[in-house]
Design a protein around this motif. Structure first.
Motif, mmCIF file in Angstrom:
data_model
loop_
_atom_site.group_PDB
_atom_site.id
_atom_site.type_symbol
_atom_site.label_atom_id
_atom_site.label_comp_id
_atom_site.label_asym_id
_atom_site.label_seq_id
_atom_site.Cartn_x
_atom_site.Cartn_y
_atom_site.Cartn_z
ATOM 1 N N THR A 4 62.107 49.398 -15.084
ATOM 2 C CA THR A 4 61.781 50.435 -14.110
ATOM 3 C C THR A 4 61.300 49.798 -12.826
ATOM 4 O O THR A 4 60.606 48.784 -12.841
ATOM 5 N N ALA A 5 61.651 50.414 -11.724
ATOM 6 C CA ALA A 5 61.252 49.888 -10.418
ATOM 7 C C ALA A 5 59.752 50.027 -10.231
ATOM 8 O O ALA A 5 59.149 51.033 -10.633
ATOM 9 N N GLN A 6 59.131 49.016 -9.638
ATOM 10 C CA GLN A 6 57.701 49.082 -9.363
ATOM 11 C C GLN A 6 57.447 50.005 -8.183
ATOM 12 O O GLN A 6 58.225 50.074 -7.243
ATOM 13 N N ALA A 7 56.312 50.678 -8.233
ATOM 14 C CA ALA A 7 55.920 51.517 -7.105
ATOM 15 C C ALA A 7 55.614 50.636 -5.906
ATOM 16 O O ALA A 7 55.124 49.504 -6.050
ATOM 17 N N PRO A 8 55.917 51.095 -4.693
ATOM 18 C CA PRO A 8 55.632 50.278 -3.514
ATOM 19 C C PRO A 8 54.135 50.065 -3.343
ATOM 20 O O PRO A 8 53.316 50.908 -3.745
ATOM 21 N N LEU A 9 53.787 48.934 -2.768
ATOM 22 C CA LEU A 9 52.391 48.637 -2.458
ATOM 23 C C LEU A 9 51.926 49.533 -1.311
ATOM 24 O O LEU A 9 52.607 49.667 -0.298
ATOM 25 N N ARG A 10 50.767 50.118 -1.486
ATOM 26 C CA ARG A 10 50.239 51.090 -0.523
ATOM 27 C C ARG A 10 49.417 50.361 0.542
ATOM 28 O O ARG A 10 48.441 49.677 0.211
ATOM 29 N N VAL A 11 49.810 50.531 1.798
ATOM 30 C CA VAL A 11 49.225 49.772 2.903
ATOM 31 C C VAL A 11 48.431 50.697 3.817
ATOM 32 O O VAL A 11 48.922 51.760 4.225
ATOM 33 N N ALA A 12 47.217 50.273 4.157
ATOM 34 C CA ALA A 12 46.419 50.962 5.170
ATOM 35 C C ALA A 12 46.426 50.130 6.439
ATOM 36 O O ALA A 12 46.133 48.929 6.402
ATOM 37 N N LEU A 13 46.768 50.741 7.541
ATOM 38 C CA LEU A 13 46.817 50.074 8.843
ATOM 39 C C LEU A 13 45.629 50.527 9.675
ATOM 40 O O LEU A 13 45.481 51.717 9.958
ATOM 41 N N LEU A 14 44.789 49.582 10.067
ATOM 42 C CA LEU A 14 43.624 49.889 10.895
ATOM 43 C C LEU A 14 43.978 49.633 12.352
ATOM 44 O O LEU A 14 44.140 48.488 12.777
ATOM 45 N N GLY A 15 44.140 50.699 13.123
ATOM 46 C CA GLY A 15 44.480 50.587 14.534
ATOM 47 C C GLY A 15 45.932 50.910 14.797
ATOM 48 O O GLY A 15 46.818 50.508 14.033
ATOM 49 N N TYR A 16 46.160 51.670 15.885
ATOM 50 C CA TYR A 16 47.536 52.065 16.241
ATOM 51 C C TYR A 16 47.758 51.883 17.740
ATOM 52 O O TYR A 16 48.371 52.698 18.398
ATOM 53 N N GLY A 17 47.223 50.755 18.252
ATOM 54 C CA GLY A 17 47.525 50.368 19.621
ATOM 55 C C GLY A 17 48.826 49.585 19.645
ATOM 56 O O GLY A 17 49.711 49.792 18.813
ATOM 57 N N SER A 69 37.394 54.586 -1.765
ATOM 58 C CA SER A 69 38.421 54.724 -2.805
ATOM 59 C C SER A 69 39.407 53.569 -2.718
ATOM 60 O O SER A 69 40.602 53.761 -2.467
ATOM 61 N N PRO A 70 38.944 52.345 -2.932
ATOM 62 C CA PRO A 70 39.840 51.188 -2.775
ATOM 63 C C PRO A 70 40.990 51.188 -3.772
ATOM 64 O O PRO A 70 42.026 50.568 -3.519
ATOM 65 N N GLU A 71 40.824 51.900 -4.888
ATOM 66 C CA GLU A 71 41.894 51.932 -5.883
ATOM 67 C C GLU A 71 43.137 52.654 -5.374
ATOM 68 O O GLU A 71 44.216 52.545 -5.967
ATOM 69 N N ARG A 90 36.153 41.750 6.568
ATOM 70 C CA ARG A 90 35.098 41.522 5.567
ATOM 71 C C ARG A 90 34.871 42.764 4.711
ATOM 72 O O ARG A 90 34.685 42.668 3.486
ATOM 73 N N ALA A 91 34.914 43.942 5.331
ATOM 74 C CA ALA A 91 34.725 45.180 4.575
ATOM 75 C C ALA A 91 35.859 45.383 3.572
ATOM 76 O O ALA A 91 35.627 45.804 2.432
ATOM 77 N N ALA A 92 37.088 45.089 3.988
ATOM 78 C CA ALA A 92 38.229 45.229 3.081
ATOM 79 C C ALA A 92 38.122 44.242 1.922
ATOM 80 O O ALA A 92 38.383 44.594 0.751
ATOM 81 N N LEU A 93 37.749 43.005 2.215
ATOM 82 C CA LEU A 93 37.588 42.009 1.163
ATOM 83 C C LEU A 93 36.510 42.438 0.169
ATOM 84 O O LEU A 93 36.676 42.280 -1.046
ATOM 85 N N ALA A 94 35.405 42.979 0.696
ATOM 86 C CA ALA A 94 34.324 43.431 -0.177
ATOM 87 C C ALA A 94 34.785 44.546 -1.105
ATOM 88 O O ALA A 94 34.272 44.694 -2.227
ATOM 89 N N ALA A 95 35.765 45.326 -0.650
ATOM 90 C CA ALA A 95 36.324 46.393 -1.483
ATOM 91 C C ALA A 95 37.386 45.864 -2.441
ATOM 92 O O ALA A 95 37.983 46.637 -3.198
ATOM 93 N N GLY A 96 37.629 44.541 -2.398
ATOM 94 C CA GLY A 96 38.596 43.929 -3.295
ATOM 95 C C GLY A 96 40.036 44.070 -2.857
ATOM 96 O O GLY A 96 40.956 43.893 -3.658
#
Length: 360
Positions: A4-17, A69-71, A90-96
Motif C-alpha cells: 500500500t502507498a504511504q501517506a504523504p508527509l504533512r508539511v507546515a510552512l511558517l511564513g508566506y513571503g 498537536s505535533p502528531e 528550536r520550537a519545532a525541534l522541541a516538539a520533535g
C-alpha cells in the motif's frame, strides 16, 4: 515497505513571503510524498494568496498552535524573516518535528551551532535550504571541476548582482543585527556556500563591504575573497547597485576556462507559476550556454538543467528511508561564520585567518 502507498508527509510552512510563496510552497507541492498541510501567516493578503494557490492547506495564525498537536505534522519549514529562524526552528525541534530552515540558518554562527547541537541532542533532523546548490550553471561548473575538464583550477569568480538603485521597504534593509540583513547575508550565503562546496574550506578571508545607495542602512555592495587549501582563490561579488552585470561564473584552470552569464531560470519560473516536472524545467536556452575552452578555441557548453526540486525530494527520502539530508546544517553554520569574518575583515581592512573550528 508494504504494497500500500504511504501517506504523504504533512508539511507546515511558517511564513508566506517571497521565500515561502515563491520557493518553498510550490516545491513542496510538486514533491511526491509531501503535502503542504498548513501555512502560518497572519497577513490578510498572504492568507488570500494561500487560499488561491494552495486551497487544501490549513491556514494558521500562530505557530504556537502547531506545537500543541505535533502528531499532526511530519515536517516544519521555517521561511520567516531571518530574526525568527532560530526561535522557530528550536520550537519545532522541541516538539520533535524535523525542520528545514531557509538560509541563512542564523544571524550568528554561535546561534547556529547551538541550534545544530540542540537538534543532535534531541535526535531530530535539521537541514537548511541552500537551493542554489541546484542551480543549473553551478551544477555545470561542479561537473567540470569534478571531471577535471578545466585542469587545475586556480581562480573561481562568482557574481550575484542586481540593479536595484531604489531601496525597497522590508526587513532585509534594516540595520538591526538580528535581522541579518544586507547582501552578504542575503546573497553571500549562496556564493560562499557554493565556493566551499566546490573547493573545500577556506583558510583566509578578505572582504570589502559598502553601502552605496543613499539612505542604505545595510551593506548593498560587497566583495569577498576566499583562499582555499592549495592556494586556489574564490572571488565573490554581490551587489544591489550594478547597472552592467558581470559574468555569473568565470572559472579559470590551467587547461581551460568556463564563463557563463545570467541567473538560473528556476526562480523566475516559480514566480511566474511554473512548477518542476514540466517540459524544459530548469533548462537554459542554447543562446545562453556558457563558453568553454581557451580564447581562439571556445565552444558553447550545454548548461545542466537546474533542479531545485531535488532538495525536497532528498528531504522526503531522508525522513522516509533514512537517506542523508540534502544539506548538512553544519555547512550553514560555517557559511555564517565566514560572513561574520568577512564583515570583520572589511571593518579592519585586513586578510583574516579562518579559525579551525570553521575551516573543518
Amino acid at each position: 515497505m508494504t504494497g500500500t502507498a504511504q501517506a504523504p508527509l504533512r508539511v507546515a510552512l511558517l511564513g508566506y513571503g517571497i521565500a515561502g510563496r515563491v520557493f518553498h510552497a510550490p516545491l513542496i507541492a510538486a514533491t511526491a510524498g509531501l503535502r503542504l498541510h498548513a501555512v502560518v501567516t497572519r497577513d490578510p493578503q498572504r492568507r488570500q494568496q494561500v487560499r488561491q494557490e494552495h486551497p487544501d492547506a490549513r491556514l494558521v495564525d500562530d505557530a504556537e498552535l502547531l506545537w500543541r498537536s505535533p502528531e499532526a505534522l511530519d515536517l516544519v519549514v521555517v521561511a520567516t524573516p531571518n530574526r525568527q529562524h532560530v526561535a522557530m526552528a528550536r520550537a519545532a525541534l522541541a516538539a520533535g518535528l524535523p525542520v528545514v530552515v531557509d538560509k541563512p540558518l542564523a544571524a550568528t554562527a554561535e546561534q547556529g551551532r547551538e541550534l545544530v547541537d540542540e537538534a543532535a541532542r534531541l535526535g531530530v533532523p535539521l537541514t537548511v535550504f541552500q537551493n542554489r546548490r541546484w542551480d543549473g550553471d553551478f551544477l555545470t561548473v561542479r561537473r567540470l571541476v569534478e571531471q577535471g575538464e578545466l585542469g587545475r583550477v586556480t581562480r573561481f569568480e562568482s557574481r550575484f548582482e542586481r540593479w536595484r538603485p531604489t531601496i525597497k521597504p522590508g526587513w532585509r534593509e534594516h540595520a538591526a543585527a538580528d535581522e541579518a540583513g544586507g547582501v552578504l547575508y542575503d546573497l553571500g550565503a549562496h556564493l560562499i556556500d557554493q565556493a566551499v562546496q566546490l573547493f573545500g574550506p577556506a583558510s583566509h578571508v578578505y572582504a570589502e563591504v559598502d553601502r552605496r545607495r543613499a539612505g542604505a542602512q545595510v551593506d548593498d555592495d560587497a566583495f569577498v575573497a576566499l583562499t582555499h587549501a592549495g592556494g586556489l582563490r574564490s572571488h565573490l561579488w554581490m551587489s544591489a547597485l550594478t547597472p552592467q552585470l558581470g559574468p555569473r561564473f568565470r572559472v579559470l584552470g590551467d587547461r581551460a576556462g568556463y564563463t557563463s552569464y545570467g541567473l538560473d531560470p528556476q526562480e523566475d519560473a516559480l514566480r511566474d507559476g511554473g512548477r518542476p516536472g514540466g517540459a524544459g524545467w530548469g533548462e537554459v536556452a542554447p543562446e545562453r550556454y556558457g563558453q568553454f575552452g581557451v580564447d581562439g578555441d571556445l565552444r558553447p557548453l550545454r548548461t545542466e538543467p537546474g533542479s531545485y526540486q531535488s532538495f525536497y525530494e532528498q528531504v522526503a527520502a531522508a525522513l522516509r528511508d533514512g537517506a542523508p539530508l540534502p544539506v548538512d546544517a553544519r555547512d550553514a553554520v560555517d557559511t555564517v561564520a565566514l560572513i561574520e569574518l568577512a564583515h570583520r575583515s572589511a571593518a579592519e581592512g585586513a586578510v583574516l585567518p579562518v579559525p579551525q573550528s570553521t575551516a573543518r
